[in-house]
Design a protein around this motif. Structure first.
Motif, PDB file in Angstrom:
ATOM      1  N   THR A  35      49.403 -15.678   8.721  1.00 45.52           N
ATOM      2  CA  THR A  35      48.905 -14.310   8.613  1.00 45.52           C
ATOM      3  C   THR A  35      50.005 -13.381   8.125  1.00 45.52           C
ATOM      4  OG1 THR A  35      47.408 -14.726  10.466  1.00 45.52           O
ATOM      5  CG2 THR A  35      47.766 -12.429   9.844  1.00 45.52           C
ATOM      6  N   ILE A  36      49.658 -12.545   7.160  1.00 44.06           N
ATOM      7  CA  ILE A  36      50.622 -11.599   6.598  1.00 44.06           C
ATOM      8  C   ILE A  36      50.773 -10.398   7.524  1.00 44.06           C
ATOM      9  CG2 ILE A  36      51.076 -10.021   4.673  1.00 44.06           C
ATOM     10  CD1 ILE A  36      49.557 -12.024   2.871  1.00 44.06           C
ATOM     11  N   LYS A  37      52.007 -10.065   7.816  1.00 46.13           N
ATOM     12  CA  LYS A  37      52.315  -8.911   8.674  1.00 46.13           C
ATOM     13  C   LYS A  37      52.584  -7.657   7.860  1.00 46.13           C
ATOM     14  CE  LYS A  37      55.821  -7.422  12.042  1.00 46.13           C
ATOM     15  NZ  LYS A  37      57.064  -7.838  12.759  1.00 46.13           N
ATOM     16  N   TYR A  38      53.246  -7.831   6.714  1.00 50.19           N
ATOM     17  CA  TYR A  38      53.704  -6.680   5.933  1.00 50.19           C
ATOM     18  C   TYR A  38      53.676  -7.021   4.452  1.00 50.19           C
ATOM     19  CZ  TYR A  38      57.092  -3.350   3.932  1.00 50.19           C
ATOM     20  OH  TYR A  38      57.719  -2.422   3.153  1.00 50.19           O
ATOM     21  N   GLY A  89      47.162  -8.804   7.529  1.00 49.35           N
ATOM     22  CA  GLY A  89      45.980  -9.411   8.134  1.00 49.35           C
ATOM     23  C   GLY A  89      45.388 -10.516   7.284  1.00 49.35           C
ATOM     24  N   ASP A  90      45.663 -10.516   5.963  1.00 47.15           N
ATOM     25  CA  ASP A  90      45.246 -11.624   5.105  1.00 47.15           C
ATOM     26  C   ASP A  90      46.061 -12.870   5.455  1.00 47.15           C
ATOM     27  OD1 ASP A  90      43.614  -9.801   3.836  1.00 47.15           O
ATOM     28  OD2 ASP A  90      44.870  -9.616   2.042  1.00 47.15           O
ATOM     29  N   LYS A  91      45.502 -14.028   5.119  1.00 50.76           N
ATOM     30  CA  LYS A  91      46.209 -15.295   5.309  1.00 50.76           C
ATOM     31  C   LYS A  91      46.343 -16.026   3.980  1.00 50.76           C
ATOM     32  CE  LYS A  91      44.682 -16.263  10.059  1.00 50.76           C
ATOM     33  NZ  LYS A  91      43.992 -17.252  10.924  1.00 50.76           N
ATOM     34  N   ILE A  92      47.522 -16.572   3.720  1.00 49.77           N
ATOM     35  CA  ILE A  92      47.701 -17.469   2.577  1.00 49.77           C
ATOM     36  C   ILE A  92      47.457 -18.881   3.080  1.00 49.77           C
ATOM     37  CG2 ILE A  92      49.289 -18.314   0.811  1.00 49.77           C
ATOM     38  CD1 ILE A  92      50.774 -15.672   0.982  1.00 49.77           C
ATOM     39  N   LYS A 137      41.476 -10.484   5.527  1.00 52.10           N
ATOM     40  CA  LYS A 137      41.324 -10.057   6.918  1.00 52.10           C
ATOM     41  C   LYS A 137      39.860  -9.850   7.290  1.00 52.10           C
ATOM     42  CE  LYS A 137      42.207  -5.222   5.665  1.00 52.10           C
ATOM     43  NZ  LYS A 137      43.111  -4.067   5.860  1.00 52.10           N
ATOM     44  N   ASP A 138      38.983  -9.736   6.261  1.00 51.50           N
ATOM     45  CA  ASP A 138      37.543  -9.585   6.503  1.00 51.50           C
ATOM     46  C   ASP A 138      36.821 -10.923   6.522  1.00 51.50           C
ATOM     47  OD1 ASP A 138      37.785  -6.772   6.525  1.00 51.50           O
ATOM     48  OD2 ASP A 138      37.780  -6.750   4.328  1.00 51.50           O
ATOM     49  N   GLY A 139      37.577 -12.037   6.363  1.00 55.16           N
ATOM     50  CA  GLY A 139      36.970 -13.360   6.447  1.00 55.16           C
ATOM     51  C   GLY A 139      36.483 -13.918   5.140  1.00 55.16           C
ATOM     52  N   GLU A 189      55.778 -10.479   4.332  1.00 56.78           N
ATOM     53  CA  GLU A 189      56.356 -11.007   5.558  1.00 56.78           C
ATOM     54  C   GLU A 189      55.216 -11.501   6.430  1.00 56.78           C
ATOM     55  OE1 GLU A 189      58.828  -8.238   7.589  1.00 56.78           O
ATOM     56  OE2 GLU A 189      60.087  -7.821   5.831  1.00 56.78           O
ATOM     57  N   PHE A 190      55.474 -12.586   7.160  1.00 54.54           N
ATOM     58  CA  PHE A 190      54.453 -13.183   8.010  1.00 54.54           C
ATOM     59  C   PHE A 190      54.635 -12.743   9.463  1.00 54.54           C
ATOM     60  CE2 PHE A 190      54.892 -15.949   4.347  1.00 54.54           C
ATOM     61  CZ  PHE A 190      53.575 -16.142   3.959  1.00 54.54           C
ATOM     62  N   ASN A 191      53.564 -12.887  10.243  1.00 52.57           N
ATOM     63  CA  ASN A 191      53.638 -12.517  11.660  1.00 52.57           C
ATOM     64  C   ASN A 191      54.800 -13.203  12.354  1.00 52.57           C
ATOM     65  OD1 ASN A 191      51.512 -10.765  11.582  1.00 52.57           O
ATOM     66  ND2 ASN A 191      50.015 -12.178  12.464  1.00 52.57           N
ATOM     67  N   GLU A 192      54.970 -14.490  12.070  1.00 47.33           N
ATOM     68  CA  GLU A 192      56.113 -15.248  12.564  1.00 47.33           C
ATOM     69  C   GLU A 192      57.095 -15.405  11.417  1.00 47.33           C
ATOM     70  OE1 GLU A 192      56.896 -16.427  15.485  1.00 47.33           O
ATOM     71  OE2 GLU A 192      55.059 -16.067  16.617  1.00 47.33           O
ATOM     72  N   GLY A 193      58.355 -15.013  11.649  1.00 49.12           N
ATOM     73  CA  GLY A 193      59.340 -15.067  10.566  1.00 49.12           C
ATOM     74  C   GLY A 193      59.476 -16.442   9.949  1.00 49.12           C
TER      75      GLY A 193
END
Length: 438
Positions: free
Chosen positions: A7-10, A25-28, A58-60, A77-81
C-alpha cells in the motif's frame, strides 16, 4: 512466500507516480507481471526503462499502467519502509549489547534486526544466519551490494558458539558464494578477549582477505559490556596491554596487505588506540573511512576537518559561552579541539566528560551517553548552549536512549541543546553560532 503489504503511503509532488495518477491508499500489485516481496525486489524490478504496473486503487478498482521511468524512482513511499516487516535476529550472541540493556526502556530499543535489506539500505550489519536459501538466491539474483556482515570468526565451530546458533558456521561459505557472484562485502568483528582474538583473529583476517576485492573492508571493535550482565556469558574487556597487542597484530596485516593488495583492508576502531594510550593513525591511513559507522577513524576524520576549518576562524570579542558534553572515551580529544578553538576565536568553551551511570560497566563512548546522566552531572553548570554529539540521539528524533528528550534536558539545565554530527566544520560553526566564510 506471501506477498507483503504494498500500500502506498505517500506520493511525491511532480513525480512520475503523481503524473500517472497514483494516490495514497493505492496498491502496486505487480511490476512487469512479477510479484515483489520487499523494497529491494521492488527496486530491482523498477530498474527497467519501460514498466507495466498492475494497480489496485484505494477504491478497489484494478488498473494497468505503462510507465517510462528513465531509471528514476517514480516517487512513492509504502506504508512499511521495507514493504515487508524487518527480520528479527534468532541468535543469542555471547556479546549482544541489546541483551545487556537495562529494563524499562522503550520497546523498539530491544528489537534485534538481522535484515540484509537494512544492511543494504541503512548500513546495518547482518549475521547471515537468519536467511533461507530462497532469500540468499534472491540476493544473488539481484546483485545486492554491498552487504555489511557481522563475521566475528570464520572458524565454524567458534562462530556457532559465539552466536549460539547451529547454523552460524555457514557464514564463510555463504560469503564465498557472494564473492563468486561479485557481491561486495564489508565485514565486522566484535573482538572478545580470550574468545576470538589472537590466533582466531589471525584466521579470520586471512580467510576474509582471501575474498578480496569482494571483501572490501574489515574492522574489529572491542566488545562493549554494561552493568546488566547477570546470567550472561562471562566476558571481559580489553585492557591497555591487550589493546596494544591487537594494534600490533593488525598493523602487521595492514603492512602486508598494503604491499600485496594495494590496501590496508583491515582497520581498528578508535577505542583500541585510546585504551592502549597509542597515537591514532592519520586520516589517510583509513583510505576514505569505509567503516566510519563502526567508530573506525571517527577521531581522525573529525580532526582532519577541524584542522582545515579552524583556519577560517577570526579572533574577535565574543560574548559566547558554550558547554560540551561528551563521553569519557573522547574527552581528551574533544578537550583538545575546544582549547584550540577557544584560543582562536575568543569564545569560552568548557568540556564535561559524562560518566555513563545508566549503562554502567565499561561503557564510555559518546554515542551511548544518556539524557539522565547529562542532567545529573551538568546541573548547576551554565552556558549559552550545550553541544552534544548527534550520535547520542536515536531514530532521527530528539530522544536519548533512556527516553529523555532534548527538551527535558533543556528544561532541566536552562540552556539550549545543540546536536552536532562528526564533522569538524559543523562542530566549529555550531559552537560559535556563525557560518565559516571560505
Amino acid at each position: 512466500m506471501a506477498r507483503a503489504d504494498t500500500t502506498i503511503k505517500y506520493v511525491e509532488q511532480n513525480s512520475i507516480a503523481e503524473e500517472i495518477g497514483l494516490e495514497p491508499g493505492d496498491k502496486i500489485l505487480k511490476i512487469n507481471g512479477s510479484d515483489f516481496h520487499d523494497i529491494l525486489e521492488y527496486r530491482y524490478l523498477m530498474s527497467e526503462y519501460e514498466i507495466t504496473l498492475d494497480i489496485e486503487t484505494k477504491d478497489g478498482e484494478y488498473v494497468t499502467v505503462d510507465v517510462e521511468n528513465d531509471y528514476e524512482d517514480i516517487g512513492v513511499e509504502f506504508n512499511e519502509g521495507l514493504i515487508d516487516t524487518a527480520q528479527s535476529c534468532t541468535n543469542k550472541c555471547i556479546f549482544c549489547f541489546i541483551d545487556q540493556l537495562p529494563p524499562g526502556m522503550r520497546e523498539s530499543v530491544y528489537f534485534k534486526d538481522d535484515d540484509t535489506r537494512l544492511s543494504f539500505l541503512q548500513g546495518n550489519y547482518v549475521t547471515l544466519t537468519n536467511m533461507s536459501e530462497e532469500e540468499l538466491e534472491r540476493l544473488i539474483k539481484m546483485r545486492v551490494s554491498p552487504i555489511n556482515i557481522s563475521v566475528h570468526a570464520t572458524d565454524p565451530e567458534l562462530r556457532k558458539m559465539m552466536l549460539n546458533n547451529r547454523f552460524a558456521g555457514k557464514c564463510f561459505d555463504i560469503m564465498k558464494r557472494f564473492a563468486e557472484n561479485e557481491i561486495y562485502m564489508n565485514c565486522q568483528i566484535v573482538l572478545c578477549p580470550g574468545i576470538n582474538d589472537k590466533e582466531q583473529l589471525d584466521r579470520t583476517i586471512r580467510d576474509l582477505a582471501s575474498l578480496f576485492p569482494y571483501v572490501s573492508s574489515i574492522c574489529a571493535v572491542p566488545v562493549g559490556l554494561t552493568r546488566c550482565r547477570e546470567g550472561l556469558f562471562p566476558l571481559k574487556t580489553f585492557d591497555a596491554a591487550g589493546s596494544a597487542q591487537v594494534i600490533e597484530q593488525v598493523k602487521a596485516y595492514q603492512e602486508e596487505f598494503l604491499k600485496r593488495l594495494g590496501t590496508r583492508l583491515v582497520y581498528l576502531s578508535d577505542e583500541f588506540y585510546i585504551n592502549a594510550g597509542t597515537e591514532l593513525p592519520d586520516a589517510e591511513e583509513y583510505e576514505g573511512f569505509p567503516q566510519l559507522e563502526n567508530g573506525v577513524g571517527l577521531i581522525a576524520s573529525m580532526k582532519e576537518e577541524f584542522d582545515s576549518a579552524i583556519r577560517l576562524v577570526k579572533k574577535k570579542p565574543r560574548n559566547r559561552r558554550v558547554l560540551i558534553a561528551t563521553g569519557e572515551l573522547a574527552f581528551d580529544f574533544i578537550s583538545g579541539l575546544a582549547g584550540r578553538l577557544s584560543e582562536a576565536s575568543g569564545a569560552e568553551i568548557k568540556v564535561k566528560a559524562v560518566k555513563n551511570n545508566f549503562f554502567g560497566g565499561g561503557v564510555n563512548v559518546s554515542g551511548l551517553v544518556c539524557g539522565c546522566d547529562i542532567i545529573e552531572q551538568l546541573k548547576g553548570m551554565s552556558g549559552d548552549a550545550l553541544i552534544i554529539s548527534q550520535s547520542m540521539l536515536r531514530d532521527e528524533d530528539d530522544i536519548f536512549l533512556d527516553d529523555t528528550t532534548v527538551h527535558e534536558v533543556e528544561e532541566a539545565l536552562g540552556m539550549e541543546v545543540i546536536s552536532v554530527s562528526n564533522d569538524g566544520y559543523e562542530f566549529i560553526e555550531k559552537i560559535l553560532d556563525e557560518e565559516l566564510e571560505f
